[in-house]
Design an enzyme around this catalytic site. Sequence first.
Site, PDB file in Angstrom:
ATOM      1  N   LYS A 232      16.635 -57.725-102.160  1.00 46.58           N
ATOM      2  CA  LYS A 232      16.678 -57.436-100.449  1.00 46.58           C
ATOM      3  C   LYS A 232      15.271 -56.893-100.102  1.00 46.58           C
ATOM      4  O   LYS A 232      14.586 -57.571 -99.266  1.00 46.58           O
ATOM      5  CB  LYS A 232      17.570 -56.237-100.280  1.00 46.58           C
ATOM      6  CG  LYS A 232      17.425 -55.788 -99.167  1.00 46.58           C
ATOM      7  CD  LYS A 232      18.648 -56.035 -98.320  1.00 46.58           C
ATOM      8  CE  LYS A 232      18.769 -56.302 -96.638  1.00 46.58           C
ATOM      9  NZ  LYS A 232      19.918 -55.113 -96.399  1.00 46.58           N
ATOM     10  N   HIS A 257      32.461 -62.740 -92.082  1.00 43.40           N
ATOM     11  CA  HIS A 257      32.668 -61.905 -90.841  1.00 43.40           C
ATOM     12  C   HIS A 257      33.504 -62.076 -90.133  1.00 43.40           C
ATOM     13  O   HIS A 257      34.212 -61.500 -89.340  1.00 43.40           O
ATOM     14  CB  HIS A 257      31.174 -62.218 -89.617  1.00 43.40           C
ATOM     15  CG  HIS A 257      30.086 -60.867 -90.176  1.00 43.40           C
ATOM     16  ND1 HIS A 257      28.434 -61.047 -90.493  1.00 43.40           N
ATOM     17  CD2 HIS A 257      29.972 -60.062 -90.721  1.00 43.40           C
ATOM     18  CE1 HIS A 257      27.797 -60.350 -91.120  1.00 43.40           C
ATOM     19  NE2 HIS A 257      29.040 -59.062 -90.938  1.00 43.40           N
TER      20      HIS A 257
HETATM   21  N1  LIG Z   1      22.147 -52.529 -92.046  1.00 46.73           N
HETATM   22  C1  LIG Z   1      22.158 -52.998 -92.774  1.00 46.73           C
HETATM   23  O1  LIG Z   1      21.517 -53.848 -93.090  1.00 46.73           O
HETATM   24  C2  LIG Z   1      23.460 -53.123 -92.925  1.00 46.73           C
HETATM   25  C3  LIG Z   1      24.178 -53.997 -94.245  1.00 46.73           C
HETATM   26  C4  LIG Z   1      25.554 -53.600 -94.533  1.00 46.73           C
HETATM   27  C5  LIG Z   1      26.254 -53.210 -93.916  1.00 46.73           C
HETATM   28  N2  LIG Z   1      25.975 -52.796 -93.018  1.00 46.73           N
HETATM   29  C6  LIG Z   1      27.487 -51.391 -92.551  1.00 46.73           C
HETATM   30  O2  LIG Z   1      27.892 -50.894 -93.157  1.00 46.73           O
HETATM   31  C7  LIG Z   1      28.870 -50.801 -93.114  1.00 46.73           C
HETATM   32  C8  LIG Z   1      29.949 -50.912 -94.409  1.00 46.73           C
HETATM   33  O3  LIG Z   1      29.408 -49.941 -95.124  1.00 46.73           O
HETATM   34  P1  LIG Z   1      30.314 -49.070 -96.515  1.00 46.73           P
HETATM   35  O4  LIG Z   1      31.419 -49.976 -97.124  1.00 46.73           O
HETATM   36  O5  LIG Z   1      29.219 -48.381 -97.450  1.00 46.73           O
HETATM   37  O6  LIG Z   1      31.026 -47.930 -96.106  1.00 46.73           O
HETATM   38  P2  LIG Z   1      31.294 -46.703 -94.892  1.00 46.73           P
HETATM   39  O7  LIG Z   1      30.214 -45.804 -94.886  1.00 46.73           O
HETATM   40  O8  LIG Z   1      32.484 -46.464 -94.233  1.00 46.73           O
HETATM   41  O9  LIG Z   1      31.689 -45.683 -96.610  1.00 46.73           O
HETATM   42  C9  LIG Z   1      33.008 -46.186 -97.538  1.00 46.73           C
HETATM   43  C10 LIG Z   1      34.127 -45.556 -97.711  1.00 46.73           C
HETATM   44  O10 LIG Z   1      33.510 -45.224 -99.084  1.00 46.73           O
HETATM   45  C11 LIG Z   1      33.767 -43.485 -98.346  1.00 46.73           C
HETATM   46  N3  LIG Z   1      32.192 -42.913 -99.382  1.00 46.73           N
HETATM   47  C12 LIG Z   1      30.913 -43.533 -99.070  1.00 46.73           C
HETATM   48  N4  LIG Z   1      30.538 -43.019 -99.910  1.00 46.73           N
HETATM   49  C13 LIG Z   1      31.116 -41.965-101.207  1.00 46.73           C
HETATM   50  C14 LIG Z   1      31.271 -41.429-102.445  1.00 46.73           C
HETATM   51  N5  LIG Z   1      29.865 -41.263-103.201  1.00 46.73           N
HETATM   52  N6  LIG Z   1      32.450 -40.880-103.056  1.00 46.73           N
HETATM   53  C15 LIG Z   1      33.354 -41.037-102.505  1.00 46.73           C
HETATM   54  N7  LIG Z   1      33.262 -41.702-101.458  1.00 46.73           N
HETATM   55  C16 LIG Z   1      32.570 -41.957-100.806  1.00 46.73           C
HETATM   56  C17 LIG Z   1      33.124 -43.210 -96.545  1.00 46.73           C
HETATM   57  O11 LIG Z   1      33.658 -41.858 -96.631  1.00 46.73           O
HETATM   58  C18 LIG Z   1      34.336 -43.903 -96.128  1.00 46.73           C
HETATM   59  O12 LIG Z   1      35.436 -43.618 -96.300  1.00 46.73           O
HETATM   60  C19 LIG Z   1      29.171 -51.659 -92.109  1.00 46.73           C
HETATM   61  O13 LIG Z   1      28.887 -50.933 -90.787  1.00 46.73           O
HETATM   62  C20 LIG Z   1      28.618 -52.354 -92.249  1.00 46.73           C
HETATM   63  O14 LIG Z   1      28.479 -53.466 -90.633  1.00 46.73           O
HETATM   64  C21 LIG Z   1      24.992 -52.423 -92.299  1.00 46.73           C
END
Ligand SMILES: NC(=O)c1ccc[n+]([C@@H]2O[C@H](COP(=O)([O-])OP(=O)(O)OC[C@H]3O[C@@H](n4cnc5c(N)ncnc54)[C@H](O)[C@@H]3O)[C@@H](O)[C@H]2O)c1
Length: 378
Positions: A232, A257
């Site tokens: 990345k 998506h």
């Molecule tokens: N900026 C970017 O380049 C980029 C790239 C990929 C995805 N995204 C974005 O990221 C989001 C998805 O991220 P995600 O999959 O991390 O989801 P998220 O942030 O919603 O986390 C998923 C779930 O896991 C829980 N959680 C997180 N860490 C934990 C831990 N260590 N222990 C227990 N629970 C935990 C959170 O509370 C949540 O319920 C989307 O909005 C997507 O658009 C952004």
Amino acid sequence: MTPVTGQRIPVALRERSYEIVLEPGSSRTLGDRLKKLIDRATIGIVTDRHVARHYLKPTVDSLKQAGFDSVPIVLPSGERTKTLATVARILDVLATHRFERRSLLVALGGGVIGDLAGFAASIYQRGISYVQVPTTLVAQVDSSVGGKTGVDHRLGKNLIGAFHQPKAVIIDPFMLHTLPRREWIAGLAEVIKYGIIADEAFFSFLEGSMPDLLKLDAQVVMRAVARSCEIKAEVVASDERESDRRRILNYGHTIGHALESLGGYRRLIHGEAVGIGLVAEADLAVHLGHCTTEVSTRIRRLVQSAGLPDRLPPRTSFGALWRAMQHDKKVVGGNVVGVWPLRIGDVVIRPVAEGACAEWFRTFEASSKRRKTGRRKT
Ligand SMILES: NC(=O)c1ccc[n+]([C@@H]2O[C@H](COP(=O)([O-])OP(=O)(O)OC[C@H]3O[C@@H](n4cnc5c(N)ncnc54)[C@H](O)[C@@H]3O)[C@@H](O)[C@H]2O)c1
Ligand SMILES: [Zn+2]
């Protein structure tokens, strides 16, 4: 067994360069690490309720020990929090606590928190610093690196945002132990993606290590996260603002998506939709003549071995899928621009026309129906 040691991965972006620190236990020494990056400053900790339950107190304590005052901002968990209204709420807290230009935000959470905190940091007083402390696999291998920040709009996901690079990314793989199983498996789709787009040897390593990865074997997790971050970082450094090469990171995401949005962002979580996308786009690449069936078969097998879904959800129609694919930002003259594997480790960016995609869809749908699944429903 050799001990699991730390690793530092540079993200080379000239004056915006930073390091990814990947080290078991690194979150416990966050305060000391930040001392090296910033002077005395107030720190806002943006997090969500699930993450706060496990990690807020140790984070506050670590900052306190290093002499930092911190202000926790604890938000509801989940994608529905990723809105402008939440950003306004974060900004209110920062203004109320008189955060200044040299104040810092820590994004302690998954991609939702990273995107929100990064965006708030990009606009508060025209931009303050922030540090990513990613706690999900998706965030550790993907969203915390690269500086894409933003929120969703009711008319589209990630419609509002800014490029704003963090000052550092501090990854503690121990934090993954509390992650719900479904979130862990979803993150593996992004890890597999890196092998397909850039590194055949890494893909082979994943083929051989999937059972250990699923058991969260420390060595294997370190290697998977480290190699993903390296790829990345390298791609982002070569194309910070996604004009060209960075698009290869979208492999599996054109269909992924589309499926996510067709399910109203409830049926499939992001990584699950990407899992299907990795398989479907490889199959489509065979149909378009970009690669052999051997390539698509290897991809399907690895996705299956991770426990990710690999078939279209029931009642997916081509019309709806194609319309949803059109909503992606990568549409040129009615054609959807996709990323297609040539072989494992090498991809090409090319448009696909509706007719060719429709032809492929019929065969893929039929084979999806034929394939039996021993995996969990999504
Ligand atoms: N900026 C970017 O380049 C980029 C790239 C990929 C995805 N995204 C974005 O990221 C989001 C998805 O991220 P995600 O999959 O991390 O989801 P998220 O942030 O919603 O986390 C998923 C779930 O896991 C829980 N959680 C997180 N860490 C934990 C831990 N260590 N222990 C227990 N629970 C935990 C959170 O509370 C949540 O319920 C989307 O909005 C997507 O658009 C952004
Ligand atoms: Zn993704």
